[in-house]
Structures are given as C-alpha cells and as structure tokens.
Design an enzyme around this catalytic site. Structure first.
Site, PDB file in Angstrom:
ATOM      1  N   THR A  43      47.753  92.088   6.641  1.00  0.00           N
ATOM      2  CA  THR A  43      47.715  92.635   4.817  1.00  0.00           C
ATOM      3  C   THR A  43      46.504  94.190   4.767  1.00  0.00           C
ATOM      4  OG1 THR A  43      47.976  90.394   4.960  1.00  0.00           O
ATOM      5  CG2 THR A  43      46.432  91.504   3.106  1.00  0.00           C
ATOM      6  N   SER A  90      51.973  90.998  11.612  1.00  0.00           N
ATOM      7  CA  SER A  90      51.334  90.722  13.095  1.00  0.00           C
ATOM      8  C   SER A  90      52.199  90.052  13.604  1.00  0.00           C
ATOM      9  CB  SER A  90      49.659  90.542  12.707  1.00  0.00           C
ATOM     10  OG  SER A  90      49.261  88.951  12.686  1.00  0.00           O
ATOM     11  N   ASP A 122      47.038  86.865  10.895  1.00  0.00           N
ATOM     12  CA  ASP A 122      47.638  86.416  11.568  1.00  0.00           C
ATOM     13  C   ASP A 122      47.565  85.870  12.936  1.00  0.00           C
ATOM     14  OD1 ASP A 122      48.195  84.769   8.688  1.00  0.00           O
ATOM     15  OD2 ASP A 122      50.324  85.393   9.242  1.00  0.00           O
TER      16      ASP A 122
END
Length: 407
Positions: A43, A90, A122
């Site tokens: 992110t 991820s 994640d």
C-alpha cells in the site's frame, strides 16, 4: 525470484500520482553508518489505476526516497545499498518472495549497519518472521520492516511517518548493538516474529502477539520497553539448533505443504482427517478456541477433535500444531480439551503468532532432515525431530523469555 540491484523500473501509473517534493523531516543525529533499503511494494507504494480506480503498486523505491526526504540523510545510504526485488501487493507473496527479500537484505547488509524493508501490510508479519527465522543464525545487524495503511502522497497518509520513524528505530537498535528483525508501525517497535496484524484501518495496524512491545516510538523519541535481541541470542539459538539437529539451519522454505484450519463450533473430527489425508498437506495448523481449547465430546465422536489429532499424527505421521487465535492469548494446559489434544500428539505453539507458526512450519519442512522425503522414509524419527525443533526458539518467536503462561 532473484534480487535485483535496480531500484527504478517503469511505474504502472503516471508520475503525477507521486509526490516528488520532499516532505519536511527533522532528522536527529544518527549514529548508524550506511543504511540498506529494500523496497517490495504494498500500500505504501500504491496509486489508483487510471482505468479501474483500484489501488496497485506504482511507485518505485527511488520515488519513495525522493518523496519522504530520505535524500536529506544521503550520507547514510547510496544506490549500492538499495534494492527492489519486486513491486507487489503483499497478498501475492509466496515463500519464494521471502527468499528474494532475504537475498536482497544479505546484499545490502554487507555494506550497511542495518536495513529497512518497506512492505505491504497484509503479509508483512509473515515476511518479517521469514527473515527473522531463516536468517536467525547469520543476522548480526538490525532490520526493520514497515509499511503503510494509506499510500504515500495521499491526504492523511501514514507512509512518510512510518518510513522516517523506522529509520530512527533502526538507529536506536544500532546504538544498542541489537541483532535481528523488528517491525515498526504506528507508535510501536515489535520483535519481528511477535508481530501480528490487528487492523486494516487503524494506523496502529500491528501489535505484539502478547501485547508486550519492545519499543514505544514517537516523533521525538524511541523508548525501549525491554532489552533488545543481540548476537548473544543469535549464538544461543545457533547452539541449541545444532545440539538438536546436528547440521546448520538452511535459509530455505518448502513452497507449500502446510494447511491452517480455524476450529469453530460444529467443526467435525472427520473433516480434519479428510483434510490431512490430502497428499499436498504435510503439516496441519489448528486455530483453537480460546487458550488452546478444542471440542472433545466423549459421547459424540463426531466432535471429538483429540481423536482426529491422534489419527493424523499416529496413522498419517503428519504434525498437528495448535495456535491461539487471540492477540494476547496463549496455549495453556488448563482445559480438558487442550490437555487431551496434547496427549493425542498435538504440538503447542505456546504464545507464538499464527503467522510465525505458519512460517516456521514451512521453514522446518524445507530442512533436509525434515523434508517430505524424510517424513516418507523415516516417519517416526522425523515426527520426533519436528516436534523438538518446532519448540526451539530461533528468533524470539516462542516468547519464552517473557511469557508467564508459555508451556
């Protein structure tokens, strides 16, 4: 995957999605020398796709450096100590991705006093555990993993703060002669193998699985909450492993072979045995109810999970590991269901996180004496060795040094 020395590469988005103006960052005097930087995506580096609007990795490591003001501490890193093995969400990472991260770290740490890894949230706890345990006997310098809940350059983002504070934590670890892997997020510094994700919206996305963080971090200072792991811990772990296994720990993982099942009211014993009978499953991880408890109805074999565990471990020669699903929880032998499960052959994960247990199972399955071939040719001997090695503390994952209820 093979670690690449390139930190650039084409972005999937237009450069207008990236903030190129360095943000104002007040840096303290850093005692650390060269800092290695490893960028993997997540992110932190995402931007909206112009066509779909979906977030996807878009920003390169070089652009992240420019945007966060890391250029202002140029004396502490160079292009030679930066790597970007991939730029992924991820959720798409698999064990080969962990190996790529570790290879990149080993490259940059040769000329650095420590390294920071920028990673998606994640699976960050999995990757941090994978680096910590696979390199448990060779990592003599500090490594800090961090990421973000909101992409860099977005209003209200946490990416720039996490990046800059992770470097400050890295400097603190260097001053303390710390070794091993840590996770920085929000205002906490956590031992890498003890980190678990607890939120996908709050900036404090990660906590220590026992709620006993190692460092409390603010914009002004880093406050240690417990002594750091040092090279003495590395040597102790190395000696304990050698005493049990008789050969060095290899930094390799089985690509698969582990299945995790969450126990719920109504989970049947037959369903667990059926799952374990799948040839692709070598190790079964059960997420227990509470502190290691499992259904154990004496008058209804359909819901007698210890019976299933006994069949899986004895007849199929496949390890069964029980982990707690609760942050702050631990497998405690105080309930009848848990005691019966352990007597049936289950291995207690103690206060180990579910992420660390998963990674450790794949790491052990990647060792020559614990491989699929070893289980097939020497089942009893290999089952016994797996049990002994799983409870060894490689990189702080067991929490034995501070968990009052650890078995």
């Amino acid at each position: 995957m093979v670690a690449s020395k390139s930190t650039g590469g084409s972005s999937a988005m237009e450069s207008s999605n990236v903030i190129h103006k360095p943000m104002k960052v007040i840096w303290p005097d850093l005692a650390i020398g060269q800092i290695g930087l490893v960028f993997t995506g997540g992110t932190l580096s995402m931007a909206p796709d112009p066509k779909t609007g979906a977030l996807r990795p878009a920003v390169s490591g070089t652009e992240i450096v420019d945007a966060t003001g890391l250029r202002t501490i140029r004396d502490h890193f160079s292009v030679e100590t930066m790597r970007q093995p991939f730029n992924l969400d991820s959720s798409d990472l698999t064990p080969p991705g962990w190996v790529a991260i570790n290879n990149a770290l080993l490259e940059v740490l040769g000329d650095s006093d420590g390294a920071a890894v920028f990673h998606g949230t994640d699976t960050l706890a999995y990757s941090a555990s994978a680096t910590a345990m696979a390199l448990a006997h060779s990592l003599s310098k500090p490594v800090v993993f961090t990421g973000a809940q909101v992409p860099l350059g977005t209003a209200g983002e946490d990416a720039s703060a996490n990046i800059t504070r992770s470097v400050k934590l890295l400097d603190t670890l260097h001053r303390q002669n710390a070794a091993g892997v840590y996770v920085y997020f929000g205002d906490l510094g956590i031992i890498g193998t003890r980190a678990t994700k607890v939120s996908d919206v709050r900036f404090q996305a990660f906590e220590d699985v026992s709620r006993l963080s190692a460092y409390f971090c603010t914009a002004e200072e880093i406050q240690p909450a417990r002594p750091p792991r040092t090279t003495m811990d590395v040597e102790r772990s190395k000696a304990e492993w050698a005493n049990v296994v008789g050969e060095p720990l290899e930094a390799r993982f089985a690509p698969n072979g582990v299945l995790s099942i969450e126990l719920n009211p109504g989970t049947t014993a037959d369903s667990l045995v059926y799952s374990a009978e799948n040839p692709s499953v070598r190790i079964l991880i059960l997420r227990s109810l509470g502190a290691g408890n499992v259904p154990a109805q004496e008058d209804n074999s359909q819901y007698n999970i210890p019976n299933a565990i006994a069949e899986i471990t004895s007849k199929l020669s496949k390890p069964v590991i029980i982990v707690s699903p609760i942050v702050g929880g631990s497998i405690r032998s105080i309930y009848e269901g848990n005691l019966k499960a352990l007597k049936a052959g289950a291995i207690s994960a103690g206060s180990m996180s579910a992420e660390a247990a998963w990674v450790k199972a794949l790491l052990l399955l990647g060792q020559p004496k614990l491989s699929e071939g070893a289980f097939n040719t020497r089942p009893e001997e290999t089952m016994d060795l797996f049990r002994k090695t799983f409870v060894l503390d490689l990189a702080g994952e067991t929490g034995k040094q501070f968990d009052a209820f650890n078995n």
